[in-house]
Design an enzyme around this catalytic site. Structure first.
Site, PDB file in Angstrom:
ATOM      1  N   GLY A   9      48.581  43.687  -2.198  1.00 53.75           N
ATOM      2  CA  GLY A   9      47.771  44.141  -2.921  1.00 53.75           C
ATOM      3  C   GLY A   9      46.437  43.900  -3.021  1.00 53.75           C
ATOM      4  N   GLN A  13      42.019  44.836  -8.052  1.00 58.78           N
ATOM      5  CA  GLN A  13      41.185  44.444  -8.738  1.00 58.78           C
ATOM      6  C   GLN A  13      40.662  42.494  -8.262  1.00 58.78           C
ATOM      7  OE1 GLN A  13      40.732  43.472 -13.139  1.00 58.78           O
ATOM      8  NE2 GLN A  13      38.868  43.145 -13.622  1.00 58.78           N
ATOM      9  N   ASP A  35      48.033  46.464   1.723  1.00 57.19           N
ATOM     10  CA  ASP A  35      48.572  47.569   0.279  1.00 57.19           C
ATOM     11  C   ASP A  35      48.555  48.834   0.623  1.00 57.19           C
ATOM     12  OD1 ASP A  35      46.797  46.939  -2.571  1.00 57.19           O
ATOM     13  OD2 ASP A  35      47.057  48.786  -1.939  1.00 57.19           O
ATOM     14  N   ILE A  36      49.540  49.813  -0.766  1.00 59.42           N
ATOM     15  CA  ILE A  36      49.771  51.166   0.376  1.00 59.42           C
ATOM     16  C   ILE A  36      48.363  51.591   0.447  1.00 59.42           C
ATOM     17  CG2 ILE A  36      52.070  51.705  -0.320  1.00 59.42           C
ATOM     18  CD1 ILE A  36      50.819  52.309  -3.513  1.00 59.42           C
ATOM     19  N   ASN A  53      54.298  49.144   1.922  1.00 57.81           N
ATOM     20  CA  ASN A  53      55.014  49.249   1.181  1.00 57.81           C
ATOM     21  C   ASN A  53      55.632  48.208   0.204  1.00 57.81           C
ATOM     22  OD1 ASN A  53      56.272  49.487  -1.409  1.00 57.81           O
ATOM     23  ND2 ASN A  53      56.326  52.878  -1.069  1.00 57.81           N
ATOM     24  N   TYR A 143      56.309  45.191 -18.840  1.00 58.28           N
ATOM     25  CA  TYR A 143      55.316  44.223 -17.706  1.00 58.28           C
ATOM     26  C   TYR A 143      55.450  42.662 -18.597  1.00 58.28           C
ATOM     27  CZ  TYR A 143      50.173  42.303 -15.587  1.00 58.28           C
ATOM     28  OH  TYR A 143      50.009  41.897 -15.531  1.00 58.28           O
ATOM     29  N   ILE A 173      40.527  39.842 -17.194  1.00 51.41           N
ATOM     30  CA  ILE A 173      39.681  39.065 -15.483  1.00 51.41           C
ATOM     31  C   ILE A 173      38.381  40.433 -15.579  1.00 51.41           C
ATOM     32  CG2 ILE A 173      39.830  38.894 -13.242  1.00 51.41           C
ATOM     33  CD1 ILE A 173      42.655  37.899 -13.095  1.00 51.41           C
TER      34      ILE A 173
HETATM   35  N1  LIG Z   1      43.163  42.388 -13.484  1.00 59.64           N
HETATM   36  C1  LIG Z   1      44.222  41.366 -14.333  1.00 59.64           C
HETATM   37  S1  LIG Z   1      43.114  41.742 -16.366  1.00 59.64           S
HETATM   38  C2  LIG Z   1      45.273  40.115 -14.611  1.00 59.64           C
HETATM   39  C3  LIG Z   1      45.594  40.032 -15.891  1.00 59.64           C
HETATM   40  C4  LIG Z   1      47.239  38.954 -15.308  1.00 59.64           C
HETATM   41  C5  LIG Z   1      48.185  38.775 -14.358  1.00 59.64           C
HETATM   42  N2  LIG Z   1      47.277  39.997 -13.175  1.00 59.64           N
HETATM   43  C6  LIG Z   1      47.923  40.170 -11.714  1.00 59.64           C
HETATM   44  O1  LIG Z   1      47.813  40.074 -11.104  1.00 59.64           O
HETATM   45  C7  LIG Z   1      47.857  40.805  -9.916  1.00 59.64           C
HETATM   46  C8  LIG Z   1      47.157  41.307  -9.535  1.00 59.64           C
HETATM   47  O2  LIG Z   1      46.373  41.907 -10.383  1.00 59.64           O
HETATM   48  P1  LIG Z   1      45.103  42.955 -10.135  1.00 59.64           P
HETATM   49  O3  LIG Z   1      44.599  43.197  -8.756  1.00 59.64           O
HETATM   50  O4  LIG Z   1      44.847  43.378 -11.566  1.00 59.64           O
HETATM   51  O5  LIG Z   1      45.927  44.926  -9.786  1.00 59.64           O
HETATM   52  P2  LIG Z   1      45.889  45.979  -9.327  1.00 59.64           P
HETATM   53  O6  LIG Z   1      46.285  46.843 -10.235  1.00 59.64           O
HETATM   54  O7  LIG Z   1      43.803  46.456  -9.360  1.00 59.64           O
HETATM   55  O8  LIG Z   1      45.970  46.468  -8.088  1.00 59.64           O
HETATM   56  C9  LIG Z   1      47.456  46.080  -7.402  1.00 59.64           C
HETATM   57  C10 LIG Z   1      47.404  46.946  -5.941  1.00 59.64           C
HETATM   58  O9  LIG Z   1      48.955  47.098  -6.071  1.00 59.64           O
HETATM   59  C11 LIG Z   1      48.701  47.786  -4.741  1.00 59.64           C
HETATM   60  N3  LIG Z   1      49.751  48.272  -5.262  1.00 59.64           N
HETATM   61  C12 LIG Z   1      50.897  48.654  -5.912  1.00 59.64           C
HETATM   62  N4  LIG Z   1      52.048  49.380  -5.435  1.00 59.64           N
HETATM   63  C13 LIG Z   1      52.822  49.152  -4.710  1.00 59.64           C
HETATM   64  C14 LIG Z   1      53.214  49.097  -3.678  1.00 59.64           C
HETATM   65  N5  LIG Z   1      54.756  50.106  -3.717  1.00 59.64           N
HETATM   66  N6  LIG Z   1      53.034  48.887  -2.406  1.00 59.64           N
HETATM   67  C15 LIG Z   1      51.808  48.013  -2.292  1.00 59.64           C
HETATM   68  N7  LIG Z   1      50.726  47.856  -3.196  1.00 59.64           N
HETATM   69  C16 LIG Z   1      50.926  48.215  -3.835  1.00 59.64           C
HETATM   70  C17 LIG Z   1      47.827  48.960  -5.300  1.00 59.64           C
HETATM   71  O10 LIG Z   1      47.261  49.978  -4.927  1.00 59.64           O
HETATM   72  C18 LIG Z   1      46.285  47.994  -5.985  1.00 59.64           C
HETATM   73  O11 LIG Z   1      45.593  47.791  -5.293  1.00 59.64           O
HETATM   74  C19 LIG Z   1      48.999  41.824 -10.096  1.00 59.64           C
HETATM   75  O12 LIG Z   1      50.257  40.696 -10.146  1.00 59.64           O
HETATM   76  C20 LIG Z   1      48.887  41.298 -12.097  1.00 59.64           C
HETATM   77  O13 LIG Z   1      49.922  41.633 -12.839  1.00 59.64           O
HETATM   78  C21 LIG Z   1      46.261  40.395 -13.116  1.00 59.64           C
HETATM   79  C1  LIG Z   2      46.350  40.645 -19.319  1.00 58.41           C
HETATM   80  C2  LIG Z   2      46.834  41.912 -17.964  1.00 58.41           C
HETATM   81  O1  LIG Z   2      47.649  40.976 -17.213  1.00 58.41           O
HETATM   82  C3  LIG Z   2      45.965  42.924 -17.265  1.00 58.41           C
HETATM   83  N1  LIG Z   2      44.937  42.765 -17.400  1.00 58.41           N
HETATM   84  C4  LIG Z   2      46.641  43.980 -18.845  1.00 58.41           C
HETATM   85  O2  LIG Z   2      46.383  44.543 -19.189  1.00 58.41           O
HETATM   86  O3  LIG Z   2      47.878  44.472 -18.392  1.00 58.41           O
END
Ligand SMILES: NC(=S)c1ccc[n+]([C@@H]2O[C@H](COP(=O)([O-])OP(=O)(O)OC[C@H]3O[C@@H](n4cnc5c(N)ncnc54)[C@H](O)[C@@H]3O)[C@@H](O)[C@H]2O)c1
Ligand SMILES: C[C@@H](O)[C@H](N)C(=O)O
Length: 317
Positions: A9, A13, A35-36, A53, A143, A173
């Protein structure tokens, strides 16, 4: 022993900034981004990248073997707002991929796992103020259910198979380098972009919707701090509460107005309001502070100043 890290991933973000931070510490060649889809040019150009993936456990294992990976940071998930639109797909992505990674650790292919949970693991019956580490957890979103179940599986693999898996319940975040990926807290990033582009913003969360939040540099420091802590200090193996700042949309507007006095905020709540209403307002993170020395640095005004300064340059304004 040399550590080699795989970040799943890495184009998201958090992944975008975490990879660059880990590469500074461990060396560019020792942090494999994946990442994908392609990642930010800084990530693509500074070290190895593998297309993976995460639904394909064999492909993760192949990359682990190829690079001699010792630690996996598993950041792939479908976030709250998107997963409400496709519940089964969200559940499958969030859970199947976690099992692929936990099983690699159980089988001895990797030594350490990082997997983030979220404030979404709590629900409407959880105390909203000073939400304790251990409390009622009845999430009302797909989620949130996946994060709560994931936490329990992490704890199970730790107790049953001695898997060194570590986790943080991230708040929302805020970052300027990489954009958010479909969450309920995304307004707190969009508001800064729109302040600079339009001088105004319409928030999809209502006035008074106070949620726990954190600036990206603090989130990265927390992540690395937890992963660097000696194993015996990591006493919580579900996931740690983590707090930075808590605010509602109008508080961000007031903070922006200190620098841009003409900025205007209005409100048009949508389906994400119900999700936000089910989450805590202020989190008690004393366990993280006691166990491995967590301390946040950024308050709202310092974050606003940094966001606006960096976004101005990024947007060429
Ligand atoms: N960013 C906030 S505000 C936040 C808050 C709480 C928890 N999290 C967790 O932190 C982690 C990262 O969050 P993020 O960076 O915000 O997520 P974000 O959606 O920005 O990134 C996820 C990445 O996963 C990639 N992806 C999706 N499907 C696939 C797949 N099948 N195979 C490989 N890659 C794939 C996608 O391309 C993307 O780059 C996640 O587990 C969230 O649940 C984030
Ligand atoms: C809080 C967190 O997990 C994420 N920013 C969401 O809203 O899904």
């Amino acid at each position: 022993m040399k550590e080699v890290i795989l970040v799943l991933g890495a184009s998201g973000q958090i992944g975008t900034e975490l990879v660059m931070n880990l590469r500074e510490t461990y060396g560019n060649a020792n942090v494999v981004a994946s990442d994908i889809k392609d990642a930010h040019p800084d990530v693509m150009e500074s070290g190895p990248f593998e297309e993976i993936n995460v639904m394909d456990g064999n492909r993760i294992a192949e990359v682990v073997k190829k690079h001699g990976v010792t630690q996996v940071y598993h950041l792939v998930a479908m976030l709250s707002a998107t997963a409400e639109r496709m519940p089964e797909k969200g559940w499958a992505l969030n859970m199947d991929s976690l099992f692929h990674v936990l099983n690699l650790a159980k089988d001895g292919a990797i030594k350490k796992v990082y997997w983030p949970s979220s404030i979404a693991c709590f629900g409407p019956n959880t105390p909203k103020m000073n939400t304790p580490q251990e409390t009622i957890m009845e999430p009302s979103t797909v989620y949130g259910i996946s994060k709560q179940a994931g936490e329990q599986w992490c704890n199970y693999y730790f107790n049953k198979y001695n898997v060194d898996v570590r986790s943080i319940r991230y708040p929302g975040i805020i970052s300027w380098k990489s954009e958010p990926g479909g969450g309920t807290t995304d307004y707190a990033v969009e508001i800064y972009y729109e302040a600079l582009k339009q001088g105004k913003y319409t928030s999809f969360l209502d006035k008074g919707t106070m949620l726990p939040m954190m600036y990206m540099p603090d989130a990265i420091r927390a992540t690395v701090g937890l992963m660097d802590a000696p194993a015996d200090q990591v006493k919580v193996r579900t996931s740690y509460n983590l707090a930075g700042i808590s605010f509602a949309p109008e508080h961000v507007a007031e903070s922006i107005q200190k620098i841009m006095p003409d900025f205007k905020l209005d409100f048009a709540p949508d389906f994400r309001q119900a999700i936000a209403d089910s989450w805590p307002s202020i989190i008690d993170d004393s366990r993280a502070r006691e166990d491995w020395g967590w301390k946040h640095e950024f308050d709202l005004d310092r974050m606003t100043e940094d966001m606006l300064t960096n976004l101005k340059v990024k947007l060429g304004l």
